[in-house]
Design a protein around this motif. Structure first.
Motif, PDB file in Angstrom:
ATOM      1  N   LEU A 199       0.820  -1.204   0.000  1.00 43.16           N
ATOM      2  CA  LEU A 199       0.000   0.000   0.000  1.00 43.16           C
ATOM      3  C   LEU A 199       0.867   1.274   0.000  1.00 43.16           C
ATOM      4  O   LEU A 199       0.543   2.252  -0.673  1.00 43.16           O
ATOM      5  N   LEU A 200       1.937   1.218   0.772  1.00 47.57           N
ATOM      6  CA  LEU A 200       2.840   2.387   0.812  1.00 47.57           C
ATOM      7  C   LEU A 200       3.495   2.618  -0.546  1.00 47.57           C
ATOM      8  O   LEU A 200       3.649   3.760  -0.989  1.00 47.57           O
ATOM      9  N   SER A 201       3.843   1.547  -1.233  1.00 40.85           N
ATOM     10  CA  SER A 201       4.465   1.676  -2.544  1.00 40.85           C
ATOM     11  C   SER A 201       3.495   2.276  -3.552  1.00 40.85           C
ATOM     12  O   SER A 201       3.864   3.144  -4.355  1.00 40.85           O
ATOM     13  N   GLN A 202       2.235   1.857  -3.498  1.00 41.95           N
ATOM     14  CA  GLN A 202       1.242   2.413  -4.415  1.00 41.95           C
ATOM     15  C   GLN A 202       0.992   3.892  -4.119  1.00 41.95           C
ATOM     16  O   GLN A 202       0.808   4.699  -5.025  1.00 41.95           O
ATOM     17  N   ALA A 203       1.006   4.254  -2.851  1.00 44.15           N
ATOM     18  CA  ALA A 203       0.779   5.658  -2.484  1.00 44.15           C
ATOM     19  C   ALA A 203       1.903   6.553  -2.995  1.00 44.15           C
ATOM     20  O   ALA A 203       1.684   7.687  -3.434  1.00 44.15           O
ATOM     21  N   LEU A 204       3.136   6.041  -2.942  1.00 44.65           N
ATOM     22  CA  LEU A 204       4.278   6.821  -3.439  1.00 44.65           C
ATOM     23  C   LEU A 204       4.208   7.004  -4.946  1.00 44.65           C
ATOM     24  O   LEU A 204       4.537   8.069  -5.464  1.00 44.65           O
ATOM     25  N   HIS A 205       3.769   5.998  -5.646  1.00 42.89           N
ATOM     26  CA  HIS A 205       3.684   6.103  -7.103  1.00 42.89           C
ATOM     27  C   HIS A 205       2.597   7.082  -7.526  1.00 42.89           C
ATOM     28  O   HIS A 205       2.719   7.757  -8.543  1.00 42.89           O
TER      29      HIS A 205
END
Length: 265
Positions: A29-35
Motif C-alpha cells: 500500500l505504501l508503494s502504491q501511495a508513493l507512485h
C-alpha cells in the motif's frame, strides 16, 4: 530434473513467505501511495539564489600612534640633476689616445721620494693664500680605473659639498673639466683625460693648488726627471686667475727658496 523441481518449490515457498511479511507491514500500500503522489519540481526543492551585493568601504590604514596625527605623506618624482661633462673625441694628439697598459712601469721608492721632496719644496714657494696639497701618483690613478682620491680633510674644508665640475689647469693654462664627488672625496669623470694628456706615470708628484672654488692649478713633478732640473716653470696667478707662466733657466727645484729661507732674507 528432480533437483531442479525441489529448488523451484523451495524458491516459491520463500517468495510466498516474503509476500506475507510485506502485506503484514503494509508495504504494497505504501508503494502504491508513493507512485500516485506527484513528484516535486526542482524549483521547489532549491530556493532561488539571491544576488549578492558587495559593499566597499574605505578602511583607515593602521599607523603607529606616534605618527597617527601627522598628515599623510605625499610622494612625487624628484628629478636629480647629474653633473656631466662633454666627452672629447679620440685624436692622435689628444688625451684619449691609446695607452699600453700591458707594460706598466712602476717607480722605485727612491724616485717616488725624490719627486715628493721636490714637490714639497715647490709648494713651499707658492702663495699661501691658496690651499694646496701633494698627491703621489699610483697605477690606479693613471691607468685602469682612473680614479683620484683627494685628502678627506682638505676636501671637507675647502671643496664643494655637492657634485661639481672641477677644472684642472695645467702649467700651460690648458683647462680640463673633471667631476668631483664629495661623497667619495675624489675626481672621477674627466680625470682620465688629464692623466693621459700629460702622460702621468707611477711615482709622479702632483701639486693641486685651489685657486678658485672649483678650479685647481696643477704642477707636475716627474719621478723620472734628473736630479737637477735644467729649468723651472713658474706660473703666475692673480686673484685666483691664471695669467701665464715662464721658465727660469738654470734654476732647479732644489734651489727654490723655502718660506724659512725667504724669511731670513
Amino acid at each position: 530434473m528432480v533437483t531442479a523441481s525441489a529448488y523451484e518449490e523451495s524458491r516459491r515457498k520463500r517468495m510466498e513467505e516474503n509476500r506475507k511479511r510485506m502485506e503484514a507491514l503494509n508495504l504494497p500500500l505504501l508503494s502504491q501511495a508513493l507512485h500516485k503522489s506527484p513528484s516535486p519540481k526542482s524549483s521547489q526543492l532549491k530556493p532561488a539564489a539571491k544576488n549578492r551585493t558587495i559593499q566597499k568601504e574605505v578602511v583607515v590604514v593602521r599607523r603607529s600612534s606616534r605618527v597617527a596625527n601627522m598628515p599623510s605623506p605625499i610622494y612625487k618624482e624628484v628629478v636629480i640633476d647629474r653633473v656631466t661633462i662633454p666627452r672629447r673625441r679620440s685624436t692622435v694628439n689628444g688625451y684619449n689616445r691609446h695607452r699600453d697598459y700591458a707594460n706598466r712601469v712602476y717607480a722605485s721608492d727612491e724616485a717616488r721620494e725624490e719627486a715628493l721632496e721636490k714637490a714639497e719644496k715647490l709648494m713651499s714657494g707658492l702663495e699661501s693664500d691658496y690651499p694646496a696639497f701633494i698627491k703621489s701618483m699610483l697605477q690606479s690613478h693613471i691607468s685602469g680605473g682612473f680614479w683620484l682620491g683627494l685628502p678627506v680633510h682638505f676636501s671637507k674644508s675647502n671643496l664643494p659639498k655637492k657634485d661639481e665640475v672641477m677644472t684642472l689647469i695645467d702649467e700651460d693654462g690648458n683647462e680640463y673639466p673633471t667631476i668631483y664627488l664629495p661623497r667619495k672625496t675624489g675626481l672621477s669623470g674627466g680625470w682620465k683625460g688629464f692623466a693621459v694628456a700629460h702622460d702621468l706615470a707611477d711615482g709622479d708628484a702632483l701639486i693641486f693648488q685651489l685657486i678658485k672654488r672649483t678650479a685647481f692649478k696643477v704642477y707636475i713633478i716627474r719621478a723620472n726627471s734628473s736630479s737637477e732640473d735644467k729649468q723651472l716653470k713658474i706660473s703666475i696667478v692673480v686673484e685666483g686667475t691664471f695669467v701665464g707662466s715662464f721658465f727660469i733657466a738654470g734654476l732647479s727645484l732644489a734651489s727654490w727658496p723655502s718660506e724659512e729661507q725667504k724669511g731670513r732674507k
